[in-house]
Design an enzyme around this catalytic site. Structure first.
Site, short mmCIF file in Angstrom:
data_model
loop_
_atom_site.label_atom_id
_atom_site.label_comp_id
_atom_site.label_asym_id
_atom_site.label_seq_id
_atom_site.Cartn_x
_atom_site.Cartn_y
_atom_site.Cartn_z
N SER A 57 0.86 -1.19 0.00
CA SER A 57 0.00 0.00 0.00
C SER A 57 0.89 1.24 0.00
O SER A 57 2.05 1.17 0.43
CB SER A 57 -0.87 0.01 1.26
N TYR B 21 -1.92 -1.06 10.35
CA TYR B 21 -1.99 -1.20 8.89
C TYR B 21 -0.70 -0.70 8.25
O TYR B 21 -0.09 -1.39 7.42
CB TYR B 21 -3.20 -0.41 8.36
N LYS C 216 1.98 -3.08 6.16
CA LYS C 216 2.25 -2.90 4.73
C LYS C 216 3.73 -2.61 4.45
O LYS C 216 4.28 -3.05 3.44
CB LYS C 216 1.36 -1.79 4.16
P1 NAD Z 1 -11.87 -5.42 -0.01
O1 NAD Z 1 -12.27 -5.35 1.43
O2 NAD Z 1 -12.81 -4.85 -1.03
O3 NAD Z 1 -11.55 -6.92 -0.41
C1 NAD Z 1 -10.74 -7.73 0.40
C2 NAD Z 1 -11.09 -9.19 0.18
O4 NAD Z 1 -10.22 -9.95 1.02
C3 NAD Z 1 -12.53 -9.53 0.60
O5 NAD Z 1 -13.16 -10.27 -0.42
C4 NAD Z 1 -12.35 -10.36 1.87
O6 NAD Z 1 -13.36 -11.34 2.05
C5 NAD Z 1 -10.99 -10.98 1.63
N1 NAD Z 1 -10.32 -11.39 2.88
C6 NAD Z 1 -10.21 -10.69 4.02
N2 NAD Z 1 -9.57 -11.41 4.96
C7 NAD Z 1 -9.25 -12.60 4.39
C8 NAD Z 1 -8.58 -13.76 4.84
N3 NAD Z 1 -8.12 -13.87 6.08
N4 NAD Z 1 -8.43 -14.79 3.97
C9 NAD Z 1 -8.90 -14.70 2.70
N5 NAD Z 1 -9.56 -13.63 2.23
C10 NAD Z 1 -9.73 -12.60 3.05
O7 NAD Z 1 -10.44 -4.71 -0.06
P2 NAD Z 1 -9.63 -4.05 -1.28
O8 NAD Z 1 -9.77 -2.59 -1.20
O9 NAD Z 1 -9.92 -4.76 -2.55
O10 NAD Z 1 -8.15 -4.37 -0.77
C11 NAD Z 1 -7.38 -5.45 -1.27
C12 NAD Z 1 -5.95 -5.24 -0.80
O11 NAD Z 1 -5.49 -3.97 -1.25
C13 NAD Z 1 -5.78 -5.23 0.72
O12 NAD Z 1 -4.55 -5.86 1.04
C14 NAD Z 1 -5.70 -3.75 1.05
O13 NAD Z 1 -4.99 -3.50 2.23
C15 NAD Z 1 -4.95 -3.24 -0.16
N6 NAD Z 1 -5.11 -1.81 -0.42
C16 NAD Z 1 -6.34 -1.26 -0.58
C17 NAD Z 1 -6.46 0.10 -0.81
C18 NAD Z 1 -7.78 0.79 -0.97
O14 NAD Z 1 -7.82 2.03 -0.88
N7 NAD Z 1 -8.86 0.06 -1.21
C19 NAD Z 1 -5.29 0.88 -0.89
C20 NAD Z 1 -4.05 0.27 -0.75
C21 NAD Z 1 -3.97 -1.08 -0.51
#
Ligand code: NAD
Length: 260
Positions: A150, A165, A169
């Site tokens: 991230s 968090y 990351k």
């Molecule tokens: P999201 O919440 O939309 O999707 C996350 C998915 O991970 C969900 O389907 C959930 O069921 C699954 N999940 C959660 N815990 C789990 C586990 N223990 N085992 C298996 N599956 C699991 O999130 P997103 O925004 O798509 O984020 C995806 C990744 O990107 C994450 O690592 C998040 O930290 C990172 N990220 C997101 C953003 C943002 O702004 N959305 C920014 C930077 C990084």
């Protein structure tokens, strides 16, 4: 087809899995992989949603797309998941280890349980999936691993307090680089992506984060959130053979948010 396999043992479309693939960023990269010719496993804790996503992608792309229920914090689940991907798709060439969560709480009020939950999914989960996939790839002609870090690995986001968090990351990036070095001569590449704020359910369904979107946009050079689709092609590139000299790298995709 960009994700075509040239290994004699495993010809055809490349085979891979995406954790947290049921929705959000993972669903988008899984779509990109399948559109580029890969067979993909949608790996998620939410099996119902994973099944829906798999059916949708199989229909839209004509590729083999399966759903696997897995808690990425469980070594037993992760090892069984990798074995299932290999058995059902016929191999494993790449993976996007992406499942993650965020808990916002001031550091002095954050419970140890909250801290552990974030570290467990965001860091330990990535370690378990990297190692399980890496072991298979080391023994079977190589592969490419993509981890989701991230921009929070690079900056401290404000105004929301999210120390666990941010720490998790930053650790993902060092884990990525460490594995890249260990496996560089053995055909397994490991890279990470560092997205900025992306409009997924993690943000758009969170009562605490929705009120902050305007503040983030005011700080963002592009004045908006990123879209999950804007992360797709970098991951397709990393999964494919044209990135064969790319390992140990972190790709910041944040609309220049971290530039100042
Ligand atoms: P999201 O919440 O939309 O999707 C996350 C998915 O991970 C969900 O389907 C959930 O069921 C699954 N999940 C959660 N815990 C789990 C586990 N223990 N085992 C298996 N599956 C699991 O999130 P997103 O925004 O798509 O984020 C995806 C990744 O990107 C994450 O690592 C998040 O930290 C990172 N990220 C997101 C953003 C943002 O702004 N959305 C920014 C930077 C990084």
């Amino acid at each position: 087809m960009i994700l075509q396999n040239n290994k004699t043992k495993n010809k055809g479309g490349k085979k891979g899995f995406v954790t947290g693939g049921a929705r959000g960023i993972g669903k988008c990269t899984a779509t990109g992989f399948a559109q580029a010719g890969a067979d993909v496993a949608i790996v998620d804790l939410d099996f119902e949603e994973a099944q829906k996503t798999a059916a949708e992608l199989a229909e839209a792309t004509g590729r083999k797309v399966i759903a696997i229920k897995c808690d990425c914090t469980s070594k037993e689940d992760v090892d069984a998941m990798v074995a299932k991907v290999v058995a059902e798709l016929g191999g494993l060439d790449f993976c996007h280890n992406n499942a993650g969560i965020c808990i916002n709480a001031p550091a002095e009020e954050m419970t140890y349980e909250q801290w552990l939950k974030v570290i467990n999914i965001n860091l330990n989960g990535i370690f378990l999936t990297d190692i399980a996939a890496g072991k298979y790839m080391l023994e079977n002609g190589g592969g490419s691993i993509i981890n989701t870090a991230s921009m929070s690995a690079h900056i401290v986001n404000v105004p929301q307090p999210q120390c666990a968090y941010n720490a998790s990351k930053a650790a993902v990036i060092q884990l990525t680089k460490s594995l890249a070095i260990e496996w560089a001569k053995r055909g397994v590449r490991v890279n990470s992506i560092s997205p900025g704020y992306i409009g997924t359910d993690l943000v758009l369904q969170s009562k605490t984060l929705i009120p902050l979107i305007e503040k983030w946009n005011a700080m963002a050079p592009m004045g908006r959130l990123g879209k999950p689709e804007e992360l797709e092609s970098i991951c397709v590139y990393l999964a494919g053979d044209t990135s064969s000299f790319t390992t140990g790298s972190d790709f910041i995709i944040d609309g220049a948010f971290t530039c100042f």
